[in-house]
Design a protein around this motif. Structure first.
Motif, PDB file in Angstrom:
ATOM      1  N   ASP A 111      86.867  68.679  38.099  1.00  0.00           N
ATOM      2  CA  ASP A 111      86.307  67.864  37.019  1.00  0.00           C
ATOM      3  C   ASP A 111      86.846  66.436  37.032  1.00  0.00           C
ATOM      4  OD1 ASP A 111      84.783  70.010  36.184  1.00  0.00           O
ATOM      5  OD2 ASP A 111      86.151  70.576  34.563  1.00  0.00           O
ATOM      6  N   ARG A 112      88.103  66.256  37.456  1.00  0.00           N
ATOM      7  CA  ARG A 112      88.712  64.921  37.485  1.00  0.00           C
ATOM      8  C   ARG A 112      88.371  64.146  38.759  1.00  0.00           C
ATOM      9  NH1 ARG A 112      93.635  67.709  35.828  1.00  0.00           N
ATOM     10  NH2 ARG A 112      94.347  67.406  37.960  1.00  0.00           N
ATOM     11  N   HIS A 113      87.926  64.839  39.779  1.00  0.00           N
ATOM     12  CA  HIS A 113      87.682  64.181  41.069  1.00  0.00           C
ATOM     13  C   HIS A 113      86.397  63.350  40.995  1.00  0.00           C
ATOM     14  CE1 HIS A 113      87.149  63.597  45.363  1.00  0.00           C
ATOM     15  NE2 HIS A 113      88.387  64.014  45.532  1.00  0.00           N
ATOM     16  N   PRO A 114      86.372  62.134  41.589  1.00  0.00           N
ATOM     17  CA  PRO A 114      85.164  61.303  41.539  1.00  0.00           C
ATOM     18  C   PRO A 114      83.945  61.955  42.193  1.00  0.00           C
ATOM     19  CG  PRO A 114      86.998  60.120  42.586  1.00  0.00           C
ATOM     20  CD  PRO A 114      87.487  61.480  42.249  1.00  0.00           C
ATOM     21  N   LEU A 115      84.143  62.850  43.138  1.00  0.00           N
ATOM     22  CA  LEU A 115      83.021  63.540  43.784  1.00  0.00           C
ATOM     23  C   LEU A 115      82.881  64.976  43.297  1.00  0.00           C
ATOM     24  CD1 LEU A 115      83.426  62.309  47.480  1.00  0.00           C
ATOM     25  CD2 LEU A 115      81.842  61.473  45.735  1.00  0.00           C
ATOM     26  N   GLY A 116      83.549  65.308  42.206  1.00  0.00           N
ATOM     27  CA  GLY A 116      83.515  66.672  41.687  1.00  0.00           C
ATOM     28  C   GLY A 116      82.129  67.171  41.348  1.00  0.00           C
ATOM     29  N   HIS A 117      81.213  66.253  41.033  1.00  0.00           N
ATOM     30  CA  HIS A 117      79.849  66.649  40.701  1.00  0.00           C
ATOM     31  C   HIS A 117      79.131  67.284  41.886  1.00  0.00           C
ATOM     32  CE1 HIS A 117      79.403  62.719  42.582  1.00  0.00           C
ATOM     33  NE2 HIS A 117      78.169  63.083  42.880  1.00  0.00           N
ATOM     34  N   LEU A 118      79.646  67.108  43.092  1.00  0.00           N
ATOM     35  CA  LEU A 118      78.998  67.695  44.266  1.00  0.00           C
ATOM     36  C   LEU A 118      79.182  69.202  44.334  1.00  0.00           C
ATOM     37  CD1 LEU A 118      79.941  65.038  46.974  1.00  0.00           C
ATOM     38  CD2 LEU A 118      77.775  65.305  45.769  1.00  0.00           C
TER      39      LEU A 118
END
Length: 167
Positions: free
Chosen positions: A34-41
């Motif tokens: 959730d905190r990672h900038p690419l977590g939405h992938l």
């Protein structure tokens, strides 16, 4: 024989402590996603992270902090590897063969009505207006695009069609 000296015990069902440890590890992984900038992938359900952790049979005084730091690093590396794998296929983008990824300016259409129409000779992705692309393919449904509201319209292009212009 080694098996005679050390007979194997039947596996016992997982304890509540193991369930709790796995639950906490999964929650930590989800928070990092959730905190990672690419977590939405990664999907909402998440993907399995393969972790290799060294768990001692007995903890020495003061070793828990070191083991926790090693586990956090292992978790972060596994998450990064999974995200790098997923970043190749990103929604709304294609892989630019010239640049070798989907992060460059060539990998996304300039306008919302454009679709991926294949690669140019040097590997740059080509995007065309959906209506123009359907007309070029002699698709009889092109008039449906101009109805209000326009219906859902899908067309399939083969890999051979998309790569036909490559050198």
């Amino acid at each position: 024989m080694a098996s005679d000296r050390f007979p194997s015990a039947r596996p016992s069902p997982p304890s509540d402590r193991l369930r709790l440890a796995l639950q906490l590890l999964a929650e930590e992984a989800r928070e990092r996603v959730d905190r990672h900038p690419l977590g939405h992938l990664l999907g909402a359900a998440g993907d399995a992270l393969e972790l290799r952790l060294a768990v001692p049979s007995a903890l020495r005084p003061g070793s828990l902090d070191k083991l926790a730091a090693e586990a956090a690093e292992t978790l972060q590396e596994a998450l990064q590897a999974l995200l790098e794998h997923r970043a190749v296929l990103r929604p709304g983008r294609v892989v630019c063969l010239r640049c070798g990824g989907a992060d460059c300016a060539h990998a996304a259409p300039a306008e919302p009505r454009q679709v991926f129409a294949g690669y140019g000779p040097t590997g740059l992705p080509r995007f065309l207006d959906l209506g123009a692309w359907l007309l070029a393919r002699h698709d009889p449904r092109v008039d449906l695009l101009y109805r209000q509201p326009p219906p859902l319209l899908a067309a399939v292009a083969t890999g051979a069609e998309l790569t036909a212009s490559l050198l």
